[in-house]
Scaffold this active site. Structure first.
Site, short mmCIF file in Angstrom:
data_model
loop_
_atom_site.label_atom_id
_atom_site.label_comp_id
_atom_site.label_asym_id
_atom_site.label_seq_id
_atom_site.Cartn_x
_atom_site.Cartn_y
_atom_site.Cartn_z
N HIS A 64 -0.48 5.06 -6.17
CA HIS A 64 -0.30 5.03 -7.62
C HIS A 64 -0.95 3.81 -8.26
O HIS A 64 -0.90 3.64 -9.48
CB HIS A 64 1.19 5.12 -8.00
CG HIS A 64 2.00 3.90 -7.77
ND1 HIS A 64 2.73 3.68 -6.62
CD2 HIS A 64 2.22 2.81 -8.56
CE1 HIS A 64 3.37 2.52 -6.72
NE2 HIS A 64 3.06 1.98 -7.89
N ASP A 107 2.67 7.83 -0.78
CA ASP A 107 2.11 6.81 -1.68
C ASP A 107 1.32 5.78 -0.88
O ASP A 107 1.77 4.66 -0.64
CB ASP A 107 3.24 6.15 -2.46
CG ASP A 107 2.76 5.34 -3.65
OD1 ASP A 107 1.56 5.45 -3.98
OD2 ASP A 107 3.57 4.62 -4.24
N SER A 200 3.98 -3.38 -6.52
CA SER A 200 3.51 -2.13 -5.93
C SER A 200 2.25 -2.34 -5.10
O SER A 200 1.35 -3.08 -5.48
CB SER A 200 3.21 -1.12 -7.04
OG SER A 200 4.38 -0.66 -7.63
#
Length: 247
Positions: A64, A107, A200
């Protein structure tokens, strides 16, 4: 980055890019030479993520963290001090083909750098796990990244925190899509420290081996968090790295 839960989270603006570095500590400069600072953009804005160097020309991060233009900075500790760092554009990004942008399942993404990094004391690769490596509940490992401070100003320096792996049922009770075979459940609720959105793509490192990827886009004040379990993706990683490194 590292979040003091619930009350402090409620004070953050809706568009805050990261969590707060609470209960984390500043990393010793260049003690984590595999760290990559990633900036990427879409048609609306510029964003930041963490990542880590797995080959001289390949960085791993969360899927992402993808955008139209991606740049990676290596060898950086203080974001305001760019001397002797390596800024390298990304020539190709390959997210996992089964990545779900809504649930963040699968992910994981590999970034091919336009040129090979120059390895030195501040820039180096990190070891990947074996396919059969299995991080177990109770293990304490480390996450590092750049995020926002408690006063919502950006941290200039790399921060780190130790987090405990939890039993999968704790994450299943919070997320119907949690899958223990490909994900990790991380963060002890009683310790009130965790990762936030700005972390992230960063590495979850256990005994010098990267075992997880921070997979938290819109982190709330609830613990634990869901990370990508890297060992489950080793066949895909080897295949994709071979593809990216073809002449």
């Amino acid at each position: 980055m590292f979040l003091l839960l619930v009350l402090l989270v409620a004070a953050l603006p809706v568009n805050a890019e990261g969590g707060e570095i609470i209960w984390g500590t500043e990393s010793k400069p260049h003690s984590r030479p595999y760290m990559a600072y990633i900036r990427f953009n879409d048609s609306k804005s510029v964003y930041r993520c963490g990542g880590f160097l797995v080959a001289r020309d390949i960085v791993m991060t969360a899927a992402h963290c993808n955008g139209k233009v991606i740049n990676v900075t290596l060898g950086i500790h203080n974001l305001k001090k760019k001397k002797n760092t390596q800024l390298i554009p990304v020539s190709e990004a390959i997210p996992h083909e089964s990545f779900d942008n809504e649930t963040l399942v699968n992910d994981i993404m590999l970034l091919k750098l336009e040129r090979k990094a120059q390895l030195n004391s501040a820039v180096d690769t990190i070891a990947l796990p074996k396919s059969k490596d299995w991080v177990k509940p109770g293990q304490v490992c480390t996450v590092a990244g750049w995020g926002k401070l408690a006063n919502c100003t950006l941290s200039d320096t790399l921060q780190e925190v130790n987090l405990e792996v939890q039993k999968g049922q704790k994450c299943r009770s919070m997320s119907q899509t949690y899958n223990d075979s490909i994900q990790l459940c991380v963060g002890n609720p009683s310790e009130n420290k965790a990762t936030g959105k700005g972390d992230s793509g960063g590495p979850f490192v256990c005994n010098g081996v990267v075992q997880g990827i921070v997979s938290c886009r819109l982190c709330t004040g609830t613990l634990p968090r869901v990370f990508t379990r890297i060992s489950s993706f080793m066949p895909w990683i080897r295949k994709t790295m071979k593809l990216l490194q073809q002449p």
